[in-house]
Structure formats: C-alpha cells, structure tokens
Design a protein around this motif. Sequence first.
Motif, mmCIF file in Angstrom:
data_model
loop_
_atom_site.group_PDB
_atom_site.id
_atom_site.type_symbol
_atom_site.label_atom_id
_atom_site.label_comp_id
_atom_site.label_asym_id
_atom_site.label_seq_id
_atom_site.Cartn_x
_atom_site.Cartn_y
_atom_site.Cartn_z
ATOM 1 N N THR A 103 1.528 34.233 94.534
ATOM 2 C CA THR A 103 1.836 35.540 93.869
ATOM 3 C C THR A 103 3.642 35.727 93.958
ATOM 4 O O THR A 103 3.407 36.557 93.178
ATOM 5 N N LEU A 104 3.670 35.229 94.293
ATOM 6 C CA LEU A 104 6.044 34.813 94.067
ATOM 7 C C LEU A 104 5.350 34.388 92.685
ATOM 8 O O LEU A 104 6.381 34.696 91.889
ATOM 9 N N ALA A 105 4.784 33.596 92.029
ATOM 10 C CA ALA A 105 5.198 33.078 90.810
ATOM 11 C C ALA A 105 4.791 33.869 89.648
ATOM 12 O O ALA A 105 4.939 34.021 88.849
ATOM 13 N N ALA A 106 3.657 34.698 89.645
ATOM 14 C CA ALA A 106 3.309 36.151 89.174
ATOM 15 C C ALA A 106 4.309 37.072 88.818
ATOM 16 O O ALA A 106 4.251 37.565 87.459
ATOM 17 N N ALA A 107 5.148 37.040 90.173
ATOM 18 C CA ALA A 107 5.804 38.509 90.229
ATOM 19 C C ALA A 107 7.265 38.176 89.054
ATOM 20 O O ALA A 107 8.145 38.169 88.840
ATOM 21 N N ARG A 108 7.231 36.402 89.522
ATOM 22 C CA ARG A 108 8.360 36.389 88.670
ATOM 23 C C ARG A 108 8.231 36.100 87.257
ATOM 24 O O ARG A 108 8.544 36.515 86.584
ATOM 25 N N ALA A 109 6.577 35.735 87.127
ATOM 26 C CA ALA A 109 6.753 36.108 85.207
ATOM 27 C C ALA A 109 7.231 37.158 85.458
ATOM 28 O O ALA A 109 6.777 37.534 83.903
ATOM 29 N N ALA A 110 6.379 38.673 85.975
ATOM 30 C CA ALA A 110 6.348 39.843 85.225
ATOM 31 C C ALA A 110 7.862 39.996 85.235
ATOM 32 O O ALA A 110 8.106 40.771 83.842
ATOM 33 N N LEU A 111 8.848 39.669 85.596
ATOM 34 C CA LEU A 111 9.913 40.112 86.172
ATOM 35 C C LEU A 111 10.533 39.300 84.899
ATOM 36 O O LEU A 111 11.047 39.746 83.996
ATOM 37 N N GLU A 112 9.927 38.092 84.068
ATOM 38 C CA GLU A 112 11.009 37.150 83.192
ATOM 39 C C GLU A 112 10.506 38.309 81.828
ATOM 40 O O GLU A 112 10.672 38.207 81.502
ATOM 41 N N ALA A 113 9.180 38.120 82.134
ATOM 42 C CA ALA A 113 8.611 40.017 80.844
ATOM 43 C C ALA A 113 9.569 40.320 80.690
ATOM 44 O O ALA A 113 10.091 41.176 79.878
ATOM 45 N N ALA A 114 9.542 41.315 81.657
ATOM 46 C CA ALA A 114 10.449 42.144 81.757
ATOM 47 C C ALA A 114 12.057 42.046 81.491
ATOM 48 O O ALA A 114 12.661 43.492 80.487
ATOM 49 N N HIS A 115 11.992 41.118 81.700
ATOM 50 C CA HIS A 115 13.815 40.469 81.265
ATOM 51 C C HIS A 115 13.842 40.703 79.430
ATOM 52 O O HIS A 115 14.757 41.350 79.301
#
Length: 533
Positions: A471-483
Amino acid sequence: MSSPGDLPDAEVVPKKRWRIPWIWVVPAVAVLIGIWLAVQTVLEKGPTVTISFKTGEGLEAGKTKIKFKDVEIGIVKSVVLSKDYTRVVATAELTRDTANMLVDDTRFWVVRPRVAGGSVSGIGTLLSGAYIGMDIGRGKDARRDYTGLETPPVFASDVPGRQFVLRAADLGSVDVGTPIYFRRLQVGQVTAFELDKDGSGVTLHVFINSPYDRYVNADSRFWQASGLDVTLSTDGLKVNTQSLVSMLIGGLAFETPAASLSWAQAPANTTFTLFQTRSEALRVHEHIVETYVFNFTGSVRGLAVGAPVEFRGIPIGEVAAINTRFDPVTRQISIPVEVKLYPERFTSRFESGPKKGRLTNDPKALANFLVANGLRAQLRTGSLLTGQLYVALEFFPDAKKASIDWSRTPPEMPTTPSGLASLQDSINRIMTRIDKLPIEQLTASAQQTLDNTSALMQNLNTQVVPQATNTLAAARAALEAAHSTLLPGSGLQQDTTEAIRELTRTAASFRSLADYLQEHPEALLRGKPEDKK
C-alpha cells in the motif's frame, strides 16, 4: 707634863675637791655617745616579724628585702627550718613606722618571675633578685607571725571594688588571674579557687573592679567564656566568643537581664552560680515548674535532654529526662520522656494580665479540658541540618479520645505520632496490602498477557506488514505521478496556462459588455444602432 696652854692652836684646813683627770674626759664622752646611740637604736628599731613559707626559694639572710609599693621597709635577718621541718621560717626586721601596718590580715609573699592567668609578673627580679612583697590588711588586731602566700594576690587591699563567690561544677580553664568580662570589657579577675569539701564542685573567688562592680546585682549571671562557645541545636549552629584573649587563655563573663537592671547592687561576697554557656546562664529562671511525662512508642533518635517543648512555636518547657518502659501486660516497650513545663510562660504573654503565677487556680481542670479538646504531644524535627527533635504541643481535633493519667507520678499526657511516623505507618499499611495481594495469580495473568502480545506482534510482522508495504509503494507511485504532472513544462501545466488565458479574455469581454449595457440599456431590446443599417 705640858700644860694646856703649851699646846699649839689647831688650824682649819679646807677639804680638797676631787677632780677628774683630763685623760678620762674622752672615754667618758665616748661612753655617753655610745649610750645615746644605743638608746637611739632601741627607740628607732622597728618590729620583728616571722613569716613561714613552703620553701626558701629566693630567700637569703641579710640580702632579701621586704617591700611595700616598691619601697624598702625591712630586710630578712635569718632563714631557718621550722621545728617539724615542713616549712621555712624567715625572721625579718621592719622599720619603726611599719608597726601600724602589721595587723591580722596583712599579707606577705615572695616576688619572683611568674606567669599565670595570661599575665607575667616579677620580671624585674631576674636582675635584682627575689624580694618579699607586703600588702596592708584592714584588721585592727596587731600580729607578728604570718604564713606567707604561695602566689601573689591578684589585687591589693586598697583597690576599690567588691569580691564575689562563684559555684561551678568544674574548674574548666580558669586559673588565678583569669580575666572577667562585662560586655567584652575586662572588669575583674579570679582571685582564688578551691575544691568543695564534699567534692561536688568548685568554689571560685572573683573581684570586680570599681566602678564596674555596680552592674552586679542579685540577678546577674556568670558563665564560662573560654574559647569558642559552639552550640548546635534545633535553631542551627551558633558561635559565641568574648575576645581573642579569652579564646587563648580562658575567661569568665557576666551579664544582667534587662528585666532586672534596676535591682539594687549585690553586697560583697554574694554567691552566684557559674554556668557553662551564655545561653544557659541567660535562660529565664522559672518560679513555677510542673513535671509531666510524654510516652512515645516510636523512635526518639535526635531528641536530647534540654530540647525545647513548644506550644505553637513558643518555648514553654524543656526535656528533663529520656527513659524506657516495658509494659508486662501488652509486652511492649515505650519511651517515656519527662518534661518540665513552665506555666508562667503563658501568663507573661498577657499585656494586661498578671506577669507571674499560673494561668488558672485549677491547673488540673485546665489540663483535662485541653487534652479533651485534642491537645497532644508530638515529636517534630527542629532542624534538617542537625536532625535534632523537639516536643510540640498542638491541638489535633481528629485525634482519638484520651485523658491524662493522674495516677502516675509524674502524670502522663497523651501523645500522637509525628508526621514522619504517620507517613511511615501509611507506607507500612500499603506494603501490608500489597503483601496480601495474590502475587502468583497476577504474575500468571501478566505472563499470559505477554504471550498474547507476542503472538499479535508476530501476526503483524507476517501478514499486516507486507500488505502495508504494498500500500505504501502504491501511494508513493501516485505521489510521484502527481509530482511529475505538476512540474514546470509538463503538458498539463501548459494546458492549464492556456485555459487560464482564455478565461482571462472571456472575463475581459464580459467586462466590456457590462460597461456597454450600463451606458445603453436599451440595447437589450433594440440591439446596437449599427446593426439597423
């Protein structure tokens, strides 16, 4: 035979006078002069006295002189042993004008180098030799045989002042000549001391010089002022001293309490008590003393004889004795503390009431009333530094009912545990309750709880933690895409900028339309005039 007429006539011849020859004149004159000198010598010859001493040190026949106020008034003629060989008898001839000086209390002593009481005397005899000093007495009876003093008198008989007597338990560092101080001024000295016949104490004779002797009255207090007077009590550490001289060689001091300064002067030879310390000497002399016993069941460590007994901070007595008692009925050991209470300490606090006497005519009834209302004795700490205790009399309304045991001698007053003892009792009660707890069952339950907690943590590590990691890895990917989308130069960023510009132009058009309609409201119905062509 011759006739009568033939006899010759008789002639009268005058008798010749007897005459002393001139040769006898000179011897006769010499005899007369001798007789005159003898008579003169007899007439001018002074009295002869005998003085006995323990030793003959410094005494020489024909050389040792007798002096009064450093004036030569006689000379020693012979020095012999007494008949029992225990003393030395010196025979001395004095001048004729000393006859009136030889009275019953005249004193003689040998003057030699001496150090006593911090003073040095007789230094001049190192060169001139020893001599016999003399002091005139005040008696009236004539005397010719004397016992010499072994030490010189501290003061002459003609020095103004008065002598007093001090009674002490021991001599301390006092010696003949020890100075006496009044408000740190040297006003007198010790003249003599002796051990009491029963051996119970020491008697000292002191002399206070004039005019300081007028400050001595019947209520004056004398004390030992030798060295440092260090007192460690419930009030803390106190250091008192009179002077540097008294610290080195000792000394005595006296003072009169302010309440008795107006008293009459004490007569000569008045007897006083010599106290050990100033605080002990200036302690109030109580006329009424009542003795009670406070029976404590706890430790009295830190309580000493002389410790104060206070009522709300006012000293009203002192501890007189500390004993132990075993009760054969309860088989318990207690500590009975005997105290002396001073009822006058209460009456002296009244401004308009009596200054002496008891607070009431029925002290027993008053004591019963106070105890019935919660008056108890309690041990308290007087100083955290010294750890010394004192006895406090206070009211405890919640205390158990008690009464004074008047059947005992002295009567026994009830007590209450001290604050520290109460805290200790509370701690003991808590520990007792803890001891009564089922420790083994609690330990087993605690162990089961620990096992369950360990299993739960293991489940979290094997199941929950991996899912949480994904879950933390998916959240990190979403944050990187938004960034990356929000970075400058991205397509989204350009589209957003163009949209904002279009919105700006649209807003400007609406603002122009609004301005036109405000000036030409009829255009809503008719339209623009240019459109009618």
